[in-house]
Design an enzyme around this catalytic site. Structure first.
Site, PDB file in Angstrom:
ATOM      1  N   SER A  72       0.840  -1.200   0.000  1.00 26.05           N
ATOM      2  CA  SER A  72       0.000   0.000   0.000  1.00 26.05           C
ATOM      3  C   SER A  72       0.871   1.243   0.000  1.00 26.05           C
ATOM      4  O   SER A  72       1.652   1.472   0.930  1.00 26.05           O
ATOM      5  CB  SER A  72      -0.901   0.007   1.242  1.00 26.05           C
ATOM      6  N   HIS A  88      -1.307  -1.376  -4.240  1.00 24.40           N
ATOM      7  CA  HIS A  88      -2.542  -0.994  -3.543  1.00 24.40           C
ATOM      8  C   HIS A  88      -2.578   0.523  -3.367  1.00 24.40           C
ATOM      9  O   HIS A  88      -1.661   1.118  -2.795  1.00 24.40           O
ATOM     10  CB  HIS A  88      -2.597  -1.697  -2.189  1.00 24.40           C
ATOM     11  N   ASP A 129      -4.761   3.684  -2.004  1.00 26.61           N
ATOM     12  CA  ASP A 129      -5.845   4.045  -1.088  1.00 26.61           C
ATOM     13  C   ASP A 129      -6.364   5.448  -1.375  1.00 26.61           C
ATOM     14  O   ASP A 129      -5.658   6.436  -1.183  1.00 26.61           O
ATOM     15  CB  ASP A 129      -5.340   3.999   0.356  1.00 26.61           C
ATOM     16  N   MET A 148      -8.952   8.219  -0.196  1.00 23.64           N
ATOM     17  CA  MET A 148      -9.760   8.591   0.980  1.00 23.64           C
ATOM     18  C   MET A 148     -10.264  10.019   0.789  1.00 23.64           C
ATOM     19  O   MET A 148      -9.500  10.901   0.388  1.00 23.64           O
ATOM     20  CB  MET A 148      -8.915   8.542   2.251  1.00 23.64           C
ATOM     21  N   HIS A 185      -8.372   1.070  -3.783  1.00 21.19           N
ATOM     22  CA  HIS A 185      -9.277   0.889  -2.638  1.00 21.19           C
ATOM     23  C   HIS A 185      -9.955   2.217  -2.359  1.00 21.19           C
ATOM     24  O   HIS A 185      -9.330   3.150  -1.842  1.00 21.19           O
ATOM     25  CB  HIS A 185      -8.432   0.406  -1.440  1.00 21.19           C
ATOM     26  N   MET A 208     -12.078   4.489  -0.354  1.00 17.72           N
ATOM     27  CA  MET A 208     -12.697   4.768   0.946  1.00 17.72           C
ATOM     28  C   MET A 208     -13.384   6.126   0.816  1.00 17.72           C
ATOM     29  O   MET A 208     -12.946   7.137   1.366  1.00 17.72           O
ATOM     30  CB  MET A 208     -11.626   4.763   2.042  1.00 17.72           C
ATOM     31  N   MET A 244     -11.689  -5.877   5.894  1.00 18.95           N
ATOM     32  CA  MET A 244     -10.800  -4.945   6.606  1.00 18.95           C
ATOM     33  C   MET A 244     -10.423  -5.537   7.964  1.00 18.95           C
ATOM     34  O   MET A 244     -11.288  -5.982   8.715  1.00 18.95           O
ATOM     35  CB  MET A 244     -11.482  -3.590   6.807  1.00 18.95           C
ATOM     36  N   GLY A 266      -8.757   4.027   7.223  1.00 17.99           N
ATOM     37  CA  GLY A 266      -8.415   5.440   7.379  1.00 17.99           C
ATOM     38  C   GLY A 266      -6.938   5.710   7.578  1.00 17.99           C
ATOM     39  O   GLY A 266      -6.441   6.727   7.119  1.00 17.99           O
ATOM     40  N   GLY A 271      -2.741   3.981   8.126  1.00 19.92           N
ATOM     41  CA  GLY A 271      -1.795   2.875   8.150  1.00 19.92           C
ATOM     42  C   GLY A 271      -1.262   2.672   9.558  1.00 19.92           C
ATOM     43  O   GLY A 271      -1.471   3.505  10.451  1.00 19.92           O
ATOM     44  N   ASP A 329      -6.698  -6.255   4.680  1.00 18.23           N
ATOM     45  CA  ASP A 329      -6.020  -4.957   4.643  1.00 18.23           C
ATOM     46  C   ASP A 329      -6.011  -4.381   6.053  1.00 18.23           C
ATOM     47  O   ASP A 329      -7.071  -4.135   6.627  1.00 18.23           O
ATOM     48  CB  ASP A 329      -6.792  -4.040   3.678  1.00 18.23           C
ATOM     49  N   GLY A 330      -4.796  -4.184   6.571  1.00 19.15           N
ATOM     50  CA  GLY A 330      -4.654  -3.584   7.888  1.00 19.15           C
ATOM     51  C   GLY A 330      -3.862  -4.467   8.834  1.00 19.15           C
ATOM     52  O   GLY A 330      -4.297  -5.564   9.190  1.00 19.15           O
TER      53      GLY A 330
END
Ligand code: DX5
Ligand code: ZN
Length: 222
Positions: free
Chosen positions: A8, A31, A33, A35, A64, A66, A135, A140, A142, A173-174
């Site tokens: 990510s 990946h 992200d 947001m 991804h 969000m 998730m 939100g 890392g 993820d996470g």
């Protein structure tokens, strides 16, 4: 299925994105992200940046989203070069339509569920999806702690996909790192997102190789 690794870039140096994208070229996916500061309490970047990332990345982009209103935005990311687009079930008005439209553009369609969302809510959609993202942190940020209590969701999804005979990828993820990758693989995950563990490593290629090795070892025990 062999474990795929998706570093990510949330943990990359945003002032040196292209350089940092090239340092993880041994992985399977990049990946990305997105947001919006509404769906999650953080903001990253939007479509113009993702379009440039897709142009310079040697890896296919796993975007991804969000964001609120994925019904409006998801296909724009597929048109912008994303090979796979994940939207959140909690934000979608018509998830079947989003998935159908993504596939019609040649992108892989993926749906994510937050830790508080029951897995049963995504089960009716499996025939329209190429991947489900479970998730393992609140989306939100890392660098958060892995939530092992999400593993029953993976087991339920793996069993449901087998029953339906669908070729479904399961992503987590996470908090994925050397100490957690076996846990998710044993529960049925076959694509891991790894942000801080890969980007925080002195040798990113070696970290990717080690996650892959640990994943293969865990797969043999399943
Ligand atoms: C968080 C993002 C993740 C994040 C994971 O909401 O969706 O992709 O980069 O970071 P780590 O691997 O550090 O938990
Ligand atoms: Zn992510």
């Amino acid at each position: 299925m062999a474990l795929q690794i998706a570093p990510s870039i949330l943990s990359a140096d945003f002032a040196n994105l292209e350089r940092d994208i090239l340092t993880v070229a041994d992985a399977d996916w990049l990946h990305v992200d997105v947001m919006d500061g509404h769906f999650v309490p953080n903001t990253t970047f939007g479509l113009p940046v993702v379009e440039r990332i897709a142009q310079v990345s040697p890896l296919p982009c796993d975007v991804h989203l969000m964001i609120d209103d994925p019904d409006r935005w998801a296909t724009r990311y597929a048109e912008g070069g994303a090979a796979s687009v994940t939207f959140h079930l909690e934000a979608a008005r018509d998830p079947r339509a989003i998935a159908r439209d993504l596939r019609s553009l040649g992108a892989r369609a993926s749906c994510a569920i937050k830790p508080g969302t029951p897995v049963e809510e995504v089960l009716p959609l499996l025939d329209t999806l190429d991947m489900v993202l479970v998730m393992t942190v609140e989306p939100g940020f890392g660098g958060q702690a892995f939530m092992p209590d999400m593993m029953p969701k993976l087991r339920t999804l793996r069993a449901a996909a087998a029953d339906a005979g669908t070729d479904l990828r399961l992503q987590t993820d996470g908090g994925i790192a050397r100490d957690t990758v076996a846990t998710v693989v044993e529960a049925g995950c076959d694509v891991v997102v790894a942000g801080s563990s890969v980007y925080g490593a002195a040798d990113r290629a070696a970290e990717i190789a080690e996650l892959r090795r640990l994943g293969a070892e865990a797969d043999h025990h399943v």
